[in-house]
Scaffold this active site. Sequence first.
Site, short mmCIF file in Angstrom:
data_model
loop_
_atom_site.label_atom_id
_atom_site.label_comp_id
_atom_site.label_asym_id
_atom_site.label_seq_id
_atom_site.Cartn_x
_atom_site.Cartn_y
_atom_site.Cartn_z
N LYS A 31 0.83 -1.20 0.00
CA LYS A 31 0.00 0.00 0.00
C LYS A 31 0.87 1.25 0.00
CE LYS A 31 -3.61 0.11 2.71
NZ LYS A 31 -4.48 0.26 3.89
N GLU A 86 10.43 -5.79 3.46
CA GLU A 86 10.57 -7.09 2.80
C GLU A 86 10.15 -7.01 1.34
OE1 GLU A 86 9.56 -7.93 7.17
OE2 GLU A 86 8.94 -6.52 5.60
N GLY A 141 -4.70 -4.78 5.73
CA GLY A 141 -3.98 -5.75 4.91
C GLY A 141 -4.58 -7.13 4.96
N ARG A 142 -4.95 -7.58 6.16
CA ARG A 142 -5.49 -8.94 6.29
C ARG A 142 -6.93 -9.05 5.81
NH1 ARG A 142 -4.56 -6.27 10.84
NH2 ARG A 142 -6.15 -5.97 12.45
N GLU A 162 -3.76 -11.40 14.41
CA GLU A 162 -3.38 -10.01 14.28
C GLU A 162 -4.54 -9.10 14.66
OE1 GLU A 162 -0.29 -8.55 11.29
OE2 GLU A 162 -2.16 -7.83 10.39
N HIS A 202 -2.96 -38.11 11.43
CA HIS A 202 -1.77 -38.91 11.68
C HIS A 202 -0.66 -38.06 12.32
CE1 HIS A 202 -3.14 -42.52 9.47
NE2 HIS A 202 -3.87 -41.63 8.83
N LYS A 256 9.88 -4.37 13.70
CA LYS A 256 10.38 -3.78 12.45
C LYS A 256 11.26 -2.57 12.73
CE LYS A 256 6.38 -3.27 10.30
NZ LYS A 256 5.41 -3.04 9.20
#
Length: 559
Positions: free
Chosen positions: A209, A215, A277-278, A363, A394, A522
């Site tokens: 954005k 990153e 964002g999410r 979050e 399993h 960050k």
Amino acid sequence: MTAAPVDPTATPAWERLTALEDGFAPDLRAWFADDPERPGRLTFPAADLLVDLSKSLVDDEVLAALLALADEVGVAERRDAMLRGERINVTEDRAVLHTALRRPAGAALEVDGHDVVADVHEVLQRVYAFADQVRDGTWTGATGERIRSVVNIGIGGSDLGPVMAYEALAPYRQDGLECRFLSNIDPTDAATTLAGLDPAATLFIVSSKTFGTLETLTNARLCRQWLLDGLGHEAGSDAAVDAVAKHFVAVSTALDKVAEFGIDPANAFGFWDWVGGRYSLDSAIGTSLAIAVGPERFAELLAGFHAMDEHFRTAEPARNVPLLMGLLNVWYTNFLGAETHAVLPYSQLLHRFPAYLQQLTMESNGKGVRWDGSPATTETGEVFWGEPGTNGQHAFYQLIHQGTRLVPADFIAFANPAYPLTDDHDGHRTDVHELFLANFLAQTRALAFGRTAEEVRAEGTDEAVVPARVFTGNRPTASIMAPALTPSVLGQLVALYEHITFVQGVVWGIDSFDQWGVELGKQLAKEVGPALSGDADALAEQDGSTRALIAYYQEHRRR
């Protein structure tokens, strides 16, 4: 600023739930035996989903108290405020309007003087037009080659949603067009993502954005250099400028930074500060998905989101599935002591869905203060986790069945498989999907009803082993089914969990739409970086443990 949250622990409903918790002894065997109508009363349609909550650890008294709690803390009022575009994200003074991303064209909603639905559809049409150009070969790379590979560069919500949906909708992808997803700043991710790709036929979508995410921008620069090296262009040359413009587009609103990177701002698709964002899969962040499955299927995904939004908005509380599931999670977390929540899709296509839900839920609700800044008065949040069945059976189901911890679990399955196959062996034909669903059904039955010592003995089990083979039962599950995993159904599933998360946040009085907890690490990484590179002053600012770890790194790093 919205009104201060209601303290749930001060409500009559909370007092009632506390009293019900005292001595609460769930007995699903008895409840089902004594009340044959229980499955019907606690199974609900929600758009195309069928949601069976009958194996939940609630009786009528608990359910009534939970619904009263929702009323007393104002869940419906806050839901409606969200849908109106009020600034319920108070720490960032923003509206929360991810639901506007999937409203149909013409469904006007004015916020701060703008019809946000019209804005959404203007961007959508640009995304769709671009997707069609890539899909039909009109958009080509710098050498004129058709695009065969799309690399989405993003992290968090700019990655988890698109990759989850790309995997989930594999049967709908266009042949000959592959998407890959690059998120981690670990250089291994870039190296392995780019391995085997043809630079001349690769398109990059940089999703950020602000166009400032460390990153994402680092990986975008690595990909730009990989592209130029592969095409044999020197950085800064006219050919390089043209190549970047042909092979890079952006999902961002920072057009100046987009242009500085070398991307034509005309090829940048924006979204708004009222999209977290999410919650952004159904915005332009989904451009890679729109390319992969096509605009028509992407529109079906949006329609599925909207169908669940409408269910949450209009269904009466006693039949409102997101409301009920959110309240059940509050009951398990705050009264029955559950700390984690398993999501177990019986669909390999949904293998990234639990990871997607981890960000959405943790979050959003991993907060220790309420939206007015006061301390939370309850436990908040749950640790979401899971894997597809039958793989999980399993691995970790042992703990869910016989461990000492209470782990509520959501089971998800579909009546029709994406890839129907039969197993021919020993003269028998087995529908493999039916074998798969038999496991889905058996697991929730075993968790709910268990197996008593008497039943174990009746099987002829040695007495010394009987205790180890007893299953207590009364392990809560929700079963979610749909006809098939279509784009619409995927949208419904995602929206279901968005609204479940919202309900829990309102009950706890927290702002589910900020994420300040990701910021400190960050910030400190920027301070630690120079110390790793040998800056003595920066090193001196670190704590003793960090200095020792940096010394180890510097001693062992091969240059």
